[in-house]
Design an enzyme around this catalytic site. Structure first.
Site, short mmCIF file in Angstrom:
data_model
loop_
_atom_site.label_atom_id
_atom_site.label_comp_id
_atom_site.label_asym_id
_atom_site.label_seq_id
_atom_site.Cartn_x
_atom_site.Cartn_y
_atom_site.Cartn_z
N ASP A 43 55.18 34.11 59.44
CA ASP A 43 56.25 33.20 58.67
C ASP A 43 55.70 32.09 58.32
O ASP A 43 56.05 30.87 57.44
CB ASP A 43 56.82 32.20 60.14
CG ASP A 43 55.20 31.45 61.33
OD1 ASP A 43 53.97 32.03 61.52
OD2 ASP A 43 55.57 30.48 61.98
N HIS B 228 58.41 22.96 61.79
CA HIS B 228 58.02 23.90 62.67
C HIS B 228 58.59 23.93 64.20
O HIS B 228 57.77 24.38 64.96
CB HIS B 228 56.80 24.21 62.66
CG HIS B 228 55.84 25.59 62.85
ND1 HIS B 228 55.35 25.78 64.03
CD2 HIS B 228 55.35 26.61 62.02
CE1 HIS B 228 54.82 27.29 64.41
NE2 HIS B 228 55.35 27.62 62.67
#
Ligand SMILES: [Zn+2]
Ligand SMILES: [Zn+2]
Length: 363
Positions: free
Chosen positions: A66, A313
């Site tokens: 990611d 995040h």
């Protein structure tokens, strides 16, 4: 010099329609530096005001998908959009050991011929940056030929005295990395703008009888000049206070820092970007997965006396504020409160995709 930060992806684990995978752009005078490049970063870039062709440097915090699965696609698109114009300067890419082979293999397997050159500088982590069972030694691939557009990059080792990695040091900036603890080795980056000489004080120049012309330029560049009457004028006589540099720190995924490099390099940061994947009620789970909660991020920010903390995040369950329904127990607003309670209510910012934060010149 204008400086701003754009969040292109603020979600953890995978990109979703509401939060892209990790990517942040620091823009200085039109030049763009990309920090992490999760899957879908190039489409996020297209939706923003930024231009992919302006990217000159890329920094990858760690090798979880990611944070870098968007890189081959982005490089291909920059190449396509460059037409036949080959930029003189190669794109500089910084990241953990293994990144060079990843880029090379994806380019080779897909028969990609980039029109520009690139260079990968690899950071060598230390064994204490992840749980022992997760540590992998990447055997260097024996390459008969070097990839066509790749220039020789550096292998950067930890400076054990400073507890940091020196990435580069030029006229305007010093950029260093520091170690973080995560499921796999992760890094944080500190971008430090250098102090610049203050402006010339027009009144003082006039009072001292300095004639306009080359003497002004010399004084501005820190060189003394001698006037026709024999009087020496020093730069400090006619320059205003120096302009203090700004500091922007961007951390990769982590449940903590390794060594004191992080605190030293983030000290009094103007902007500290820290992950907060889960809320405080799930701290044990967050730590188990090598992640932080708002309280953990704010505790680090407090230790560093950071001037502004931005959390990012987030687990995909936390929808952006505008979409979070009122009264939702796991709403994103809770994360802000949790961080602010540690920072004595100093305001904490929750990143959202396409949020832009400018970092003004210090007075
Ligand atoms: Zn992540
Ligand atoms: Zn990760």
């Amino acid at each position: 010099m204008s400086m701003d930060v754009t969040f292109l992806g603020t979600g953890a684990a995978y990109p979703s329609p509401t939060r892209g995978a990790s990517a942040v752009v620091l823009r200085c005078e039109g030049e763009c530096w990309l920090f992490d490049c999760g899957e879908g970063t190039q489409t996020q870039l297209m939706k923003s005001q930024l231009k992919a062709g302006r990217i000159t440097k890329i920094f990858i915090t760690h090798l979880h998908g990611d944070h870098f699965f968007g890189l081959p696609g982005l490089l291909c698109t920059i190449s396509l959009q460059s037409g036949s114009v080959v930029s003189k300067q190669p794109i500089e890419i910084y990241g953990p050991v293994g990144l060079r082979d990843f880029i090379w293999r994806t380019m080779e397997l897909s028969h990609t011929e980039l029109v520009f050159h690139y260079v990968v500088h690899e950071l060598v982590p230390t064994a204490d940056q992840c749980p022992a069972e997760e540590l992998k030694e990447f055997a260097h691939v024996n390459r008969a030929d070097s990839p066509p557009k790749e220039e020789q990059g550096r292998t950067i080792l930890l400076d054990s005295e400073e507890n940091s990695y020196l990435l580069f040091d030029d006229e305007q900036f010093v950029v260093k990395a520091f170690r973080l603890f995560h499921r796999i080795p992760s890094f944080g980056f500190s971008v430090m703008e250098k102090k610049r000489p203050g402006k010339l004080n027009a009144q003082k120049l006039k009072d001292l009888g300095v004639p306009p012309g080359p003497a002004y330029g010399k004084l501005k560049n820190g060189i003394s000049v001698v006037l026709e009457n024999g009087v020496t004028i020093s730069p400090q006589d006619v320059l205003k206070k120096p302009i203090v540099g700004r500091k922007i720190c961007i951390l990769g995924d982590c449940s903590g820092v390794v060594g004191d490099g992080g605190v030293k390099l983030c000290f009094e940061a103007d902007l500290l970007i820290h992950e907060a994947t889960l809320d405080d009620a799930q701290m044990d789970k967050a730590k188990e997965h090598g992640h932080s909660t708002p309280q953990m991020a704010a505790t680090f920010a407090k230790l560093c006396r950071a001037k502004r903390l931005v959390l990012t995040h987030f687990s995909q369950r936390y929808k952006p504020v505008a979409l979070a329904r009122e009264g939702e127990t796991d709403g994103i607003a809770e994360l802000k409160k949790q961080a602010e309670s540690v920072l004595d209510l100093q305001e904490v910012t929750l990143a959202e995709d396409f949020m832009v934060i400018s970092i003004p010149i210090k007075k």
